[in-house]
Design a protein around this motif. Structure first.
Motif, PDB file in Angstrom:
ATOM      1  N   LEU A   6      96.415  48.694   6.632  1.00  0.00           N
ATOM      2  CA  LEU A   6      96.461  49.615   7.764  1.00  0.00           C
ATOM      3  C   LEU A   6      97.341  49.023   8.857  1.00  0.00           C
ATOM      4  N   LEU A   7      98.239  49.852   9.365  1.00  0.00           N
ATOM      5  CA  LEU A   7      99.039  49.502  10.536  1.00  0.00           C
ATOM      6  C   LEU A   7      98.820  50.618  11.547  1.00  0.00           C
ATOM      7  N   GLN A   8      98.397  50.264  12.745  1.00  0.00           N
ATOM      8  CA  GLN A   8      98.177  51.290  13.772  1.00  0.00           C
ATOM      9  C   GLN A   8      98.767  50.808  15.084  1.00  0.00           C
ATOM     10  N   ARG A   9      99.537  51.680  15.721  1.00  0.00           N
ATOM     11  CA  ARG A   9     100.174  51.366  16.998  1.00  0.00           C
ATOM     12  C   ARG A   9     100.045  52.572  17.918  1.00  0.00           C
ATOM     13  N   THR A  10      99.746  52.303  19.192  1.00  0.00           N
ATOM     14  CA  THR A  10      99.658  53.351  20.203  1.00  0.00           C
ATOM     15  C   THR A  10     100.628  52.997  21.319  1.00  0.00           C
ATOM     16  N   GLN A  11     101.324  54.016  21.816  1.00  0.00           N
ATOM     17  CA  GLN A  11     102.320  53.814  22.868  1.00  0.00           C
ATOM     18  C   GLN A  11     102.217  54.938  23.886  1.00  0.00           C
ATOM     19  N   PHE A  12     102.310  54.568  25.158  1.00  0.00           N
ATOM     20  CA  PHE A  12     102.407  55.561  26.229  1.00  0.00           C
ATOM     21  C   PHE A  12     103.881  55.888  26.446  1.00  0.00           C
ATOM     22  N   ILE A  13     104.181  57.182  26.495  1.00  0.00           N
ATOM     23  CA  ILE A  13     105.558  57.636  26.717  1.00  0.00           C
ATOM     24  C   ILE A  13     105.561  58.489  27.981  1.00  0.00           C
TER      25      ILE A  13
END
Length: 153
Positions: A6-13
């Motif tokens: 599992l690879l999970q990434r969250t980013q604010f744009i």
């Protein structure tokens, strides 16, 4: 026993949801957020439409020693402005299931990538994951994060 990673990434744009969705739901934007050393190139006919269920996109990519690999993904699920899912049909992974989620938040959009993947070749695939695949995927997603920050401010 084969491992599913599992690879999970969250980013604010800091941009409005329609602008973010327009960029990410057009497959032509993918090359802009992929490191150039992977020599990523879309090989399917140009299609200016946003992603849609059943859409097939073909690429070449050179993730290892410059050796070009064919990769085919199918967009399996789309909810306009919320999420889409691409699944590998042909390529280097035994399993590749990538969810792209978008959520409007104060001041912009929270984007979350969730990738479930499995490598071929049993224990050799797990060893390759430990030695370089995990690091390479982390590098690709870190690169995407930086480029998205530059594109959207």
């Amino acid at each position: 026993m084969a491992s599913i990673f599992l690879l999970q990434r969250t980013q604010f744009i800091p941009a409005p949801l329609p602008q973010v969705w327009d960029f990410f739901s057009n497959p032509n934007g993918l090359a802009r957020i992929t490191p150039s050393n992977l020599r990523f190139r879309i090989t399917s006919p140009p299609d200016e439409r946003k992603v849609y269920p059943g859409q097939v996109i073909t690429y070449t990519v050179s993730p290892l020693a410059g050796i070009p690999l064919e990769w085919m993904t199918e967009i399996t699920h789309v909810r306009e402005g919320e999420y889409f899912v691409d699944e590998q049909r042909v390529g280097p992974y035994k399993l590749w299931h990538h969810q792209h989620h978008f959520r409007e938040v104060p001041g912009g959009v929270e984007m979350t990538d969730t990738v479930h993947y499995r490598l071929p070749l049993g224990w050799l695939g797990r060893l390759a994951h430990t030695l370089f695949v995990r690091r390479q995927l982390e590098h690709i997603f870190a690169y995407r994060h930086r480029v998205v920050q530059e594109l959207f401010g």
